[in-house]
Design a protein around this motif. Structure first.
Motif, PDB file in Angstrom:
ATOM      1  N   ILE A  68       0.836  -1.195   0.000  1.00  0.00           N
ATOM      2  CA  ILE A  68       0.000   0.000   0.000  1.00  0.00           C
ATOM      3  C   ILE A  68       0.871   1.245   0.000  1.00  0.00           C
ATOM      4  N   SER A  69       0.468   2.216  -0.797  1.00  0.00           N
ATOM      5  CA  SER A  69       1.250   3.455  -0.949  1.00  0.00           C
ATOM      6  C   SER A  69       0.963   4.415   0.202  1.00  0.00           C
ATOM      7  N   GLU A  70       1.471   4.069   1.360  1.00  0.00           N
ATOM      8  CA  GLU A  70       1.354   4.933   2.540  1.00  0.00           C
ATOM      9  C   GLU A  70       2.136   4.329   3.706  1.00  0.00           C
ATOM     10  N   SER A  71       2.861   5.150   4.450  1.00  0.00           N
ATOM     11  CA  SER A  71       3.441   4.702   5.715  1.00  0.00           C
ATOM     12  C   SER A  71       3.616   5.859   6.698  1.00  0.00           C
ATOM     13  N   ARG A  72       3.295   7.068   6.265  1.00  0.00           N
ATOM     14  CA  ARG A  72       3.462   8.241   7.123  1.00  0.00           C
ATOM     15  C   ARG A  72       2.172   8.612   7.849  1.00  0.00           C
ATOM     16  N   LEU A 101      -2.885   3.910   8.479  1.00  0.00           N
ATOM     17  CA  LEU A 101      -2.315   2.583   8.712  1.00  0.00           C
ATOM     18  C   LEU A 101      -3.086   1.836   9.790  1.00  0.00           C
ATOM     19  N   ASP A 102      -3.516   2.563  10.815  1.00  0.00           N
ATOM     20  CA  ASP A 102      -4.266   1.946  11.899  1.00  0.00           C
ATOM     21  C   ASP A 102      -5.590   1.390  11.387  1.00  0.00           C
ATOM     22  N   LYS A 103      -6.277   2.146  10.541  1.00  0.00           N
ATOM     23  CA  LYS A 103      -7.549   1.686   9.990  1.00  0.00           C
ATOM     24  C   LYS A 103      -7.354   0.443   9.116  1.00  0.00           C
ATOM     25  N   ILE A 104      -6.295   0.447   8.324  1.00  0.00           N
ATOM     26  CA  ILE A 104      -6.026  -0.702   7.456  1.00  0.00           C
ATOM     27  C   ILE A 104      -5.702  -1.934   8.283  1.00  0.00           C
ATOM     28  N   GLU A 105      -4.898  -1.752   9.321  1.00  0.00           N
ATOM     29  CA  GLU A 105      -4.528  -2.897  10.153  1.00  0.00           C
ATOM     30  C   GLU A 105      -5.724  -3.415  10.947  1.00  0.00           C
ATOM     31  N   LYS A 114       9.163   4.855   5.648  1.00  0.00           N
ATOM     32  CA  LYS A 114       8.619   6.211   5.567  1.00  0.00           C
ATOM     33  C   LYS A 114       9.250   7.029   4.451  1.00  0.00           C
ATOM     34  N   VAL A 115      10.490   6.718   4.036  1.00  0.00           N
ATOM     35  CA  VAL A 115      11.103   7.423   2.909  1.00  0.00           C
ATOM     36  C   VAL A 115      10.367   7.068   1.622  1.00  0.00           C
ATOM     37  N   TYR A 116      10.133   5.782   1.424  1.00  0.00           N
ATOM     38  CA  TYR A 116       9.378   5.337   0.252  1.00  0.00           C
ATOM     39  C   TYR A 116       7.887   5.639   0.401  1.00  0.00           C
ATOM     40  N   ASN A 117       7.435   5.859   1.635  1.00  0.00           N
ATOM     41  CA  ASN A 117       6.022   6.071   1.940  1.00  0.00           C
ATOM     42  C   ASN A 117       5.200   4.883   1.436  1.00  0.00           C
ATOM     43  N   ARG A 118       5.572   3.713   1.942  1.00  0.00           N
ATOM     44  CA  ARG A 118       5.006   2.456   1.457  1.00  0.00           C
ATOM     45  C   ARG A 118       5.005   1.449   2.603  1.00  0.00           C
ATOM     46  N   VAL A 119       3.987   0.610   2.640  1.00  0.00           N
ATOM     47  CA  VAL A 119       3.895  -0.417   3.665  1.00  0.00           C
ATOM     48  C   VAL A 119       3.512  -1.737   3.022  1.00  0.00           C
ATOM     49  N   ARG A 120       4.001  -2.829   3.609  1.00  0.00           N
ATOM     50  CA  ARG A 120       3.626  -4.157   3.134  1.00  0.00           C
ATOM     51  C   ARG A 120       3.109  -4.983   4.310  1.00  0.00           C
ATOM     52  N   PHE A 121       1.945  -5.556   4.133  1.00  0.00           N
ATOM     53  CA  PHE A 121       1.381  -6.493   5.099  1.00  0.00           C
ATOM     54  C   PHE A 121       1.506  -7.905   4.526  1.00  0.00           C
ATOM     55  N   THR A 122       1.988  -8.836   5.339  1.00  0.00           N
ATOM     56  CA  THR A 122       2.029 -10.240   4.936  1.00  0.00           C
ATOM     57  C   THR A 122       1.000 -10.998   5.756  1.00  0.00           C
ATOM     58  N   LEU A 123       0.001 -11.542   5.068  1.00  0.00           N
ATOM     59  CA  LEU A 123      -1.114 -12.240   5.706  1.00  0.00           C
ATOM     60  C   LEU A 123      -1.086 -13.711   5.326  1.00  0.00           C
ATOM     61  N   VAL A 124      -1.524 -14.558   6.248  1.00  0.00           N
ATOM     62  CA  VAL A 124      -1.598 -15.998   5.973  1.00  0.00           C
ATOM     63  C   VAL A 124      -2.904 -16.545   6.537  1.00  0.00           C
ATOM     64  N   THR A 155       3.084  11.303  -1.830  1.00  0.00           N
ATOM     65  CA  THR A 155       4.463  11.581  -2.240  1.00  0.00           C
ATOM     66  C   THR A 155       5.365  10.508  -1.655  1.00  0.00           C
ATOM     67  N   GLY A 156       6.472  10.256  -2.338  1.00  0.00           N
ATOM     68  CA  GLY A 156       7.408   9.246  -1.861  1.00  0.00           C
ATOM     69  C   GLY A 156       8.373   8.855  -2.954  1.00  0.00           C
ATOM     70  N   ASN A 157       9.487   8.225  -2.562  1.00  0.00           N
ATOM     71  CA  ASN A 157      10.531   7.862  -3.524  1.00  0.00           C
ATOM     72  C   ASN A 157      10.200   6.623  -4.330  1.00  0.00           C
TER      73      ASN A 157
END
Length: 428
Positions: free
Chosen positions: A70-74, A79-83, A101-111, A147-149
């Protein structure tokens, strides 16, 4: 904390008031539910899980892993709502989460498990869990303001499904296509399938090149979908949501290698050199995908190891160091951004076992416990944990009536059922 109480009353004296000193309503708190003059106390305990009967029907060795990028980490509230959405179904486990936070990106791994029984529709809790996460992401993130790298084309930038344990690749493909159809239809977002989920097994990098994924982030424009027809969803792009890619493939390892430089052209040259070396090693067969990006005060070579048992992180690390030395650059030791396949299964099994063991402990503590209410002494006949709504199903027996109730309790502020206050009534 507020709870919702659902009651079904079977009384031999229908006119008798139930808990007359403190009537229950849909918005009563636990404290209101337990009259002040009773000897019923409150105690918090661990997690919710599947009941033993349901567990018997689930093969815990047939698993699917879903990585949601997901294109967000700041934005911590987003993030709280998604989690929280990811934790709504206790049969889905968040094995790991990686934020940058530099890339402004988060990854969730679900199983979670997948059921594929002859004569019945294929099913995995992951389908609804991911849909809930996507809904939360679209509700909390505006892609136009992002925004993000890191390159990106949408709020939910990528979803990748892996088979684990005894699950088949076909089952991973089913989940990828099901999620793609759900997101495309429900949220009107163009979806591009890749790898095994695509009819021709089209590679993710090919699709990204066609859509302009790797172009500079400044003054970004969306691709013209008249030239690139999505596999699901509309041919018009919402600027607030963007595009999503969804794929299925065997396991990949994710490994980043820091380089002490901000020279973007040199970093990209090193990343390309790794890909060329990989093709030479495999006779044209690619086992590594790389991306060179400036990361704050240095840079990174982001590596997706497509066949980690053939070409591993140590080999890539050595080759990057050789290429960087030719450029006069210093390379730091790389790091994995997620668990290995084996460790992912291990973490899932450990967390699932912990939930089941804890739910048994709760049940042992409250079964046959007596309660003193204003309307008399009650005996708790049965108590089960409901995996669908995260509640406690109880049957209380009074001398003149039997009460069946469900107490629904939301997750805590972090959205974590493993740490949630799970209230149950206990005799002092």
């Amino acid at each position: 904390m507020k709870i919702v109480v659902i009651l079904a009353v079977f009384a031999t004296e229908p006119s008798r008031a139930l808990l007359s000193s403190s009537p229950i309503s849909a918005t009563d708190s636990v404290a209101n539910f337990c009259p002040s003059n009773s000897d019923v106390g409150l105690e918090s305990f661990g997690s919710i899980s599947v009941t033993e009967d349901k567990k018997k029907t689930i093969n815990q060795s047939v698993l699917l892993c879903c990585k949601v990028f997901i294109s967000e980490s700041r934005n911590l509230a987003a993030l709280d709502k998604i989690e929280q959405a990811a934790r709504l179904n206790p049969e889905t486990v968040i094995v790991s989460k990686f934020e940058d936070k530099v890339y402004n990106r988060v990854r969730f791994t679900l199983v979670s498990y997948v059921q594929n029984i002859t004569g019945s529709p294929i099913y995995s809790p992951l389908q609804q869990t991911v849909l809930a996460m996507v809904e939360a992401a679209f509700g909390a993130i505006n892609f136009e303001l992002h925004t993000g790298n890191y390159p990106r084309l949408g709020v939910v930038d990528d979803i990748l499904i892996h088979p684990l344990g005894q699950a088949s690749l076909n089952e991973a493909v089913w989940l990828a296509k099901a999620i793609a159809a759900d997101i495309g239809n429900q949220f009107q977002v163009p979806i591009f399938l890749y790898n095994e989920a695509h009819p021709t097994k089209k590679a993710l990098t090919t699709i990204r090149h066609e859509l302009g994924y790797y172009k500079p982030n400044t003054n970004r424009t969306m691709p013209d979908l008249r030239l690139h027809k999505p596999d699901e969803g509309p041919s018009e792009i919402s600027q607030a949501r963007g595009i999503a890619t969804i794929g299925a493939r065997p396991w990949v390892d994710l490994y980043n290698i820091p380089i002490l430089s901000t020279n973007d052209s040199v970093i990209k040259r090193i990343a390309k050199g790794v890909r060329e070396w990989d093709q030479e090693q495999g006779g044209g067969h690619r086992t590594v995908q790389t991306l060179g990006l400036v990361h704050g005060e240095d840079s990174e070579i982001l590596c997706m190891l497509l066949e980690p048992n053939k070409i591993g992180a140590d080999q890539i690390q050595n080759w990057v160091e050789m290429l960087a030395a030719e450029e006069g650059l210093i390379v730091q030791k790389g790091y994995y951004t997620d668990f290995s396949e084996e460790r992912t299964i291990e973490v899932y099994m450990n967390l699932t076992s912990a939930k089941i063991d804890q739910s048994k402990t709760i049940e042992q503590l409250v079964i046959s416990t007596k309660f003193q209410f204003s309307s008399g002494v009650a005996n708790l006949r049965t108590m089960t944990l409901d995996p669908k709504n995260g509640g406690l199903n109880m049957v209380l027996e009074f001398p003149t009536m039997v009460i069946r109730l469900t107490i629904l309790i939301p997750p805590n502020l972090e959205g974590n059922y493993m740490d949630s206050p799970l209230f149950f009534m206990k005799k002092n």
